[in-house]
Design a protein around this motif. Structure first.
Motif, PDB file in Angstrom:
ATOM      1  N   GLY A   1      -3.174  -4.939 -10.405  1.00  0.00           N
ATOM      2  CA  GLY A   1      -2.741  -6.199 -10.995  1.00  0.00           C
ATOM      3  C   GLY A   1      -1.665  -6.880 -10.165  1.00  0.00           C
ATOM      4  O   GLY A   1      -1.665  -8.102  -9.997  1.00  0.00           O
ATOM      5  N   ASP A   2      -0.725  -6.084  -9.620  1.00  0.00           N
ATOM      6  CA  ASP A   2       0.324  -6.645  -8.773  1.00  0.00           C
ATOM      7  C   ASP A   2      -0.250  -7.172  -7.462  1.00  0.00           C
ATOM      8  O   ASP A   2       0.201  -8.194  -6.931  1.00  0.00           O
ATOM      9  CB  ASP A   2       1.385  -5.584  -8.471  1.00  0.00           C
ATOM     10  N   LEU A   3      -1.266  -6.473  -6.943  1.00  0.00           N
ATOM     11  CA  LEU A   3      -1.915  -6.938  -5.716  1.00  0.00           C
ATOM     12  C   LEU A   3      -2.633  -8.265  -5.946  1.00  0.00           C
ATOM     13  O   LEU A   3      -2.619  -9.151  -5.086  1.00  0.00           O
ATOM     14  CB  LEU A   3      -2.907  -5.888  -5.209  1.00  0.00           C
ATOM     15  N   LYS A   4      -3.249  -8.421  -7.108  1.00  0.00           N
ATOM     16  CA  LYS A   4      -3.939  -9.677  -7.416  1.00  0.00           C
ATOM     17  C   LYS A   4      -2.958 -10.846  -7.465  1.00  0.00           C
ATOM     18  O   LYS A   4      -3.230 -11.922  -6.938  1.00  0.00           O
ATOM     19  CB  LYS A   4      -4.679  -9.554  -8.748  1.00  0.00           C
ATOM     20  N   VAL A   5      -1.812 -10.629  -8.125  1.00  0.00           N
ATOM     21  CA  VAL A   5      -0.804 -11.697  -8.205  1.00  0.00           C
ATOM     22  C   VAL A   5      -0.314 -12.061  -6.811  1.00  0.00           C
ATOM     23  O   VAL A   5      -0.243 -13.243  -6.442  1.00  0.00           O
ATOM     24  CB  VAL A   5       0.377 -11.261  -9.089  1.00  0.00           C
ATOM     25  N   THR A   6       0.031 -11.050  -6.009  1.00  0.00           N
ATOM     26  CA  THR A   6       0.552 -11.289  -4.668  1.00  0.00           C
ATOM     27  C   THR A   6      -0.479 -11.977  -3.793  1.00  0.00           C
ATOM     28  O   THR A   6      -0.163 -12.927  -3.054  1.00  0.00           O
ATOM     29  CB  THR A   6       0.985  -9.965  -4.023  1.00  0.00           C
ATOM     30  N   ASN A   7      -1.708 -11.524  -3.866  1.00  0.00           N
ATOM     31  CA  ASN A   7      -2.785 -12.085  -3.061  1.00  0.00           C
ATOM     32  C   ASN A   7      -3.002 -13.558  -3.400  1.00  0.00           C
ATOM     33  O   ASN A   7      -3.060 -14.420  -2.520  1.00  0.00           O
ATOM     34  CB  ASN A   7      -4.070 -11.288  -3.296  1.00  0.00           C
ATOM     35  N   THR A   8      -3.087 -13.861  -4.691  1.00  0.00           N
ATOM     36  CA  THR A   8      -3.318 -15.244  -5.114  1.00  0.00           C
ATOM     37  C   THR A   8      -2.147 -16.138  -4.751  1.00  0.00           C
ATOM     38  O   THR A   8      -2.317 -17.246  -4.248  1.00  0.00           O
ATOM     39  CB  THR A   8      -3.572 -15.303  -6.639  1.00  0.00           C
ATOM     40  N   ALA A   9      -0.927 -15.648  -4.982  1.00  0.00           N
ATOM     41  CA  ALA A   9       0.264 -16.446  -4.674  1.00  0.00           C
ATOM     42  C   ALA A   9       0.351 -16.751  -3.184  1.00  0.00           C
ATOM     43  O   ALA A   9       0.650 -17.892  -2.785  1.00  0.00           O
ATOM     44  CB  ALA A   9       1.514 -15.719  -5.139  1.00  0.00           C
TER      45      ALA A   9
ATOM     46  N   HIS B   1       0.842  -1.210   0.000  1.00  0.00           N
ATOM     47  CA  HIS B   1       0.000   0.000   0.000  1.00  0.00           C
ATOM     48  C   HIS B   1       0.874   1.257   0.000  1.00  0.00           C
ATOM     49  O   HIS B   1       0.641   2.185  -0.790  1.00  0.00           O
ATOM     50  CB  HIS B   1      -0.913  -0.012   1.229  1.00  0.00           C
ATOM     51  N   GLU B   2       1.888   1.272   0.874  1.00  0.00           N
ATOM     52  CA  GLU B   2       2.767   2.438   0.926  1.00  0.00           C
ATOM     53  C   GLU B   2       3.478   2.671  -0.409  1.00  0.00           C
ATOM     54  O   GLU B   2       3.715   3.812  -0.805  1.00  0.00           O
ATOM     55  CB  GLU B   2       3.814   2.263   2.031  1.00  0.00           C
ATOM     56  N   ASP B   3       3.814   1.577  -1.091  1.00  0.00           N
ATOM     57  CA  ASP B   3       4.520   1.684  -2.368  1.00  0.00           C
ATOM     58  C   ASP B   3       3.604   2.046  -3.532  1.00  0.00           C
ATOM     59  O   ASP B   3       4.085   2.293  -4.649  1.00  0.00           O
ATOM     60  CB  ASP B   3       5.212   0.356  -2.702  1.00  0.00           C
ATOM     61  N   GLY B   4       2.301   2.039  -3.284  1.00  0.00           N
ATOM     62  CA  GLY B   4       1.359   2.345  -4.359  1.00  0.00           C
ATOM     63  C   GLY B   4       1.274   1.240  -5.406  1.00  0.00           C
ATOM     64  O   GLY B   4       1.154   1.507  -6.612  1.00  0.00           O
ATOM     65  N   ALA B   5       1.343  -0.017  -4.962  1.00  0.00           N
ATOM     66  CA  ALA B   5       1.309  -1.144  -5.890  1.00  0.00           C
ATOM     67  C   ALA B   5       0.039  -1.121  -6.736  1.00  0.00           C
ATOM     68  O   ALA B   5      -1.046  -0.766  -6.260  1.00  0.00           O
ATOM     69  CB  ALA B   5       1.400  -2.458  -5.117  1.00  0.00           C
TER      70      ALA B   5
END
Length: 358
Positions: free
Chosen positions: A66-74, A59-63
């Motif tokens: 799409g990057d959040l979806k990949v990270t969340n799923t992984a 969140h702080e990095d402003g991700a």
């Protein structure tokens, strides 16, 4: 403050020790309180604080979304796979690779079926990619109760085979990289049958990981399954091109064995653990757990034969050494001051231990 029947670590103490934190101090305080409220043991709380901090740093990095979806799923896939494998952590497992296109009547499929059956008879469990062909044959031989299926969602070719489809040890992954982690991480050995790009990808990945010290050294057997050479042609390329042009070291071929029968494959895998049990890095040393200690003369010969990868004398201990977790407390230790110059030579050292110690 007492949380869950135990004294909580004060936030001021955490701040003094913390090196990895959010920019928002209130958020840092809430993370520490959450870890306390969840009752995380003191020896593990740092990991959980860092995990939570990493998530909020996105969140702080402003991700991007799409990057959040990949990270969340992984992260979800990792968490669930850890849970599925956890009850079987003390059972040796062999991962089987090979073509999903192999017909059930082909000699390779029949060999894979027999291999799965034989490894279960030896007390092992079998891991496959859950598909058809070689994977389905090995799964059928092992049976759903003694196997895992690590499926991947694809637009074609990949549905879970019927021998694992309804078993709770079937895990379906969205991403190849999370699936591949567990195909390697959970394996005490690998058996590879002829296959296409995917099979080649898996073989070269595990060889690379062992060559670079990023994965525990395990036995890898490559099975020839009919009269037409497959792995020996592959091996000829490895030796005549990669090794000859010094793109790899000649010793790196020690990471694999080519075999012609299921019996030979089973023997190669099980004999790797004849004396050697497991390995752990403790400080600057590689600690090998053994089923029994080496004789003094064998220890001296090991020192002489492997002087090129040692930065000091090899020693033995009757049990766990300081800094090592108290796993397998009754097993003697071989303390190897490995200089990390060649993991292929370390594989040869394990072979030596198995040979002289049996």
């Amino acid at each position: 403050m007492d949380v869950g029947g135990r004294a909580a670590v004060r936030y001021t103490d955490i701040v003094a020790e913390r090196r990895y934190a959010l920019q928002n101090e209130e958020a840092n305080r809430l993370i520490a309180e959450l870890v306390d409220a969840a009752g995380v043991p003191a020896e593990r709380r740092g990991y959980f604080q860092h995990l939570l901090t990493t998530v909020m740093k996105l969140h702080e990095d402003g991700a991007l979304s799409g990057d959040l979806k990949v990270t969340n799923t992984a992260l979800k896939e990792l968490r669930y796979a850890y849970k599925v494998f956890a009850p079987y952590r003390d059972v040796r497992k062999v991962t089987v690779f090979g073509s999903a296109r192999t017909l059930p009547t082909a000699s390779a499929a029949m060999a894979a079926l027999m291999f799965g059956r034989r490894m279960v008879d030896e007390g092992w469990m079998v891991i496959t990619g859950a598909g058809a062909g070689i994977m389905g044959a090995a799964q059928e031989g092992a049976g759903g109760e003694r196997s895992f299926g690590l499926n991947i969602r694809l637009p074609f070719e990949q549905e879970a085979n019927p021998w694992i489809a309804s078993d709770p040890k079937l895990i379906t992954f969205k991403y190849f990289f999370t699936r591949k982690l567990f195909l390697v991480k959970e394996a005490g050995g690998m058996a590879v049958f002829p296959g296409g790009f995917g099979t080649m990808d898996e073989v070269f990945e595990v060889l690379t990981l062992m060559q670079t010290g990023k994965a525990t050294i395990i036995p890898v057997v490559l099975l020839e399954t009919d009269q037409t050479p497959y792995w020996r042609r592959w091996d000829a390329f490895i030796r005549s091109t990669l090794a000859e042009q010094r793109l790899i070291d000649a010793e790196d071929t020690s990471f694999y064995r080519i075999v012609d029968t299921v019996d030979d494959a089973v023997r190669e895998l099980t004999s790797f653990y004849r004396v050697y049990h497991s390995m752990r890095i403790v400080g600057d040393h590689f600690v090998l757990r053994l089923d029994h200690a080496l004789r003094d003369r064998d220890l001296a010969e090991l020192q002489h034969r492997f002087e090129d990868i040692l930065k000091g004398p090899v020693d033995q201990a009757a049990g766990p050494i300081p800094g090592e977790q108290n796993e397998y407390p009754t097993k003697p230790r071989l303390i190897v001051p490995f200089n990390r110059s060649s993991y292929a030579r370390l594989r040869q050292l394990v072979d030596f231990v198995n040979r002289v110690g049996s």
